[in-house]
Write a protein that holds these residues in place. Structure first.
Motif, short mmCIF file in Angstrom:
data_model
loop_
_atom_site.label_atom_id
_atom_site.label_comp_id
_atom_site.label_asym_id
_atom_site.label_seq_id
_atom_site.Cartn_x
_atom_site.Cartn_y
_atom_site.Cartn_z
N HIS A 187 0.83 -1.20 0.00
CA HIS A 187 0.00 0.00 0.00
C HIS A 187 0.87 1.26 0.00
O HIS A 187 0.59 2.21 -0.73
CB HIS A 187 -0.90 0.02 1.24
CG HIS A 187 -1.96 -1.03 1.22
ND1 HIS A 187 -2.67 -1.38 2.35
CD2 HIS A 187 -2.43 -1.82 0.24
CE1 HIS A 187 -3.53 -2.33 2.06
NE2 HIS A 187 -3.41 -2.61 0.77
N LEU A 222 0.81 4.17 -2.93
CA LEU A 222 0.47 5.56 -2.64
C LEU A 222 1.64 6.50 -2.94
O LEU A 222 1.44 7.62 -3.43
CB LEU A 222 0.02 5.70 -1.19
CG LEU A 222 -1.33 5.04 -0.89
CD1 LEU A 222 -1.63 5.09 0.60
CD2 LEU A 222 -2.45 5.68 -1.68
N HIS A 234 1.39 9.41 -5.71
CA HIS A 234 1.66 10.80 -5.33
C HIS A 234 2.76 11.40 -6.20
O HIS A 234 2.70 12.58 -6.57
CB HIS A 234 2.05 10.88 -3.86
CG HIS A 234 2.19 12.26 -3.35
ND1 HIS A 234 3.40 12.90 -3.28
CD2 HIS A 234 1.26 13.15 -2.91
CE1 HIS A 234 3.24 14.13 -2.81
NE2 HIS A 234 1.94 14.30 -2.57
N ASP A 270 -10.20 2.80 -4.89
CA ASP A 270 -9.40 1.62 -4.54
C ASP A 270 -10.22 0.38 -4.83
O ASP A 270 -11.19 0.09 -4.13
CB ASP A 270 -8.98 1.67 -3.07
CG ASP A 270 -8.01 0.55 -2.73
OD1 ASP A 270 -7.21 0.14 -3.61
OD2 ASP A 270 -8.05 0.07 -1.57
N LEU A 306 -5.77 0.73 2.74
CA LEU A 306 -5.11 1.69 1.84
C LEU A 306 -5.81 3.04 1.91
O LEU A 306 -5.16 4.09 1.91
CB LEU A 306 -5.08 1.15 0.42
CG LEU A 306 -4.41 2.06 -0.61
CD1 LEU A 306 -3.59 1.24 -1.61
CD2 LEU A 306 -5.40 2.94 -1.35
N LYS A 361 -4.72 5.29 4.77
CA LYS A 361 -3.44 5.95 4.51
C LYS A 361 -3.59 7.04 3.44
O LYS A 361 -2.95 8.09 3.50
CB LYS A 361 -2.40 4.92 4.07
CG LYS A 361 -2.14 3.84 5.11
CD LYS A 361 -1.29 2.72 4.51
CE LYS A 361 -1.20 1.55 5.48
NZ LYS A 361 -1.85 0.37 4.97
N ALA A 362 -4.44 6.78 2.46
CA ALA A 362 -4.64 7.74 1.36
C ALA A 362 -5.26 9.03 1.87
O ALA A 362 -5.02 10.11 1.31
CB ALA A 362 -5.51 7.13 0.28
N ARG A 375 -2.47 11.34 2.74
CA ARG A 375 -1.64 11.74 1.61
C ARG A 375 -2.39 12.61 0.61
O ARG A 375 -1.81 13.48 -0.02
CB ARG A 375 -1.08 10.50 0.91
CG ARG A 375 0.01 10.90 -0.09
CD ARG A 375 0.73 9.72 -0.66
NE ARG A 375 1.45 8.95 0.29
CZ ARG A 375 2.79 8.88 0.33
NH1 ARG A 375 3.51 9.60 -0.49
NH2 ARG A 375 3.39 8.10 1.20
N THR A 383 -6.51 2.62 -7.85
CA THR A 383 -5.49 1.73 -7.30
C THR A 383 -6.08 0.34 -7.13
O THR A 383 -7.28 0.17 -6.96
CB THR A 383 -4.99 2.23 -5.93
OG1 THR A 383 -6.09 2.29 -5.01
CG2 THR A 383 -4.35 3.61 -6.04
#
Length: 197
Positions: free
Chosen positions: A28, A32, A36, A47, A55, A58-59, A62, A112
């Motif tokens: 993951h 990412l 990015h 996703d 994921l 965490k996204a 970011r 993703t």
């Protein structure tokens, strides 16, 4: 319902405590980071096969301005993802399969998928759908075990390998192709970053 979807329906409650979930974390992170690098401010992030939403969690850090969407064929996985995601700015959760994406043409700029190809009913159909919904400047960032049995031919570096299939049958071209460091021998993964050709 496909056998793999039934498995994940049963596994959802304990999936985040499993070894495979922990092993997926560096995958993951690599997906990412690559996303990015190539597209720092996406408008949307879908996703595919989001599972319990690891994921997407965490996204959110970011890509704070992106509309996050999780999609999975297993209802129970989406239920866990909804429960474990903070309510503010929480991702939309959609139950669907990669081969029939419920989104308009050219509507998403970042898609993703990690460790999911083996669970699709048809890889070519899924890739065709991804190509259909990607914007002209969009990216599809994919990572999976290399080679992911039983689809070894799709990844093999030959004229009929992953680059050839992506470029010739789906309208996607590879702009980055590399192994993912830190996965170890149990999960030798490879990352592909693709865009519309």
């Amino acid at each position: 319902m496909a056998a793999s979807a039934q498995l994940f329906e049963r596994w959802a409650a304990t999936y985040d405590q499993s070894l495979i979930a922990t092993l997926a974390d560096p995958v993951h992170a690599a997906v990412l980071t690559a996303a990015h690098h190539h597209l720092p401010r996406p408008r949307h992030l879908l996703d595919l096969g989001c599972g319990t939403g690891r994921l997407l969690h965490k996204a959110a850090d970011r890509f704070p301005t992106a509309r996050l969407i999780g999609m999975d064929a297993a209802h129970a996985m989406l239920t866990v993802a909804r429960r474990t995601t903070p309510s503010e700015g929480s991702p939309a959760m959609v139950r669907a399969r990669a081969e029939q994406l419920p989104f308009p043409d050219a509507s998403l700029d970042l898609i993703t998928a990690t460790l999911t190809c083996r669970h699709w009913r048809g890889v070519r159909a899924g890739l065709a759908e991804i190509t259909r919904v990607l914007t002209a400047d969009g990216l599809f960032v994919y990572a999976d075990v290399h080679p992911p049995a039983p689809r070894r031919r799709w990844w093999r570096r030959s004229e009929r390998g992953g680059r050839h299939l992506l470029g010739q049958t789906t309208g996607l071209q590879v702009i980055e192709d590399r192994p993912i460091a830190g996965c170890g021998p149990l999960l030798p993964c490879r990352l592909l970053v693709t865009c519309r050709s």
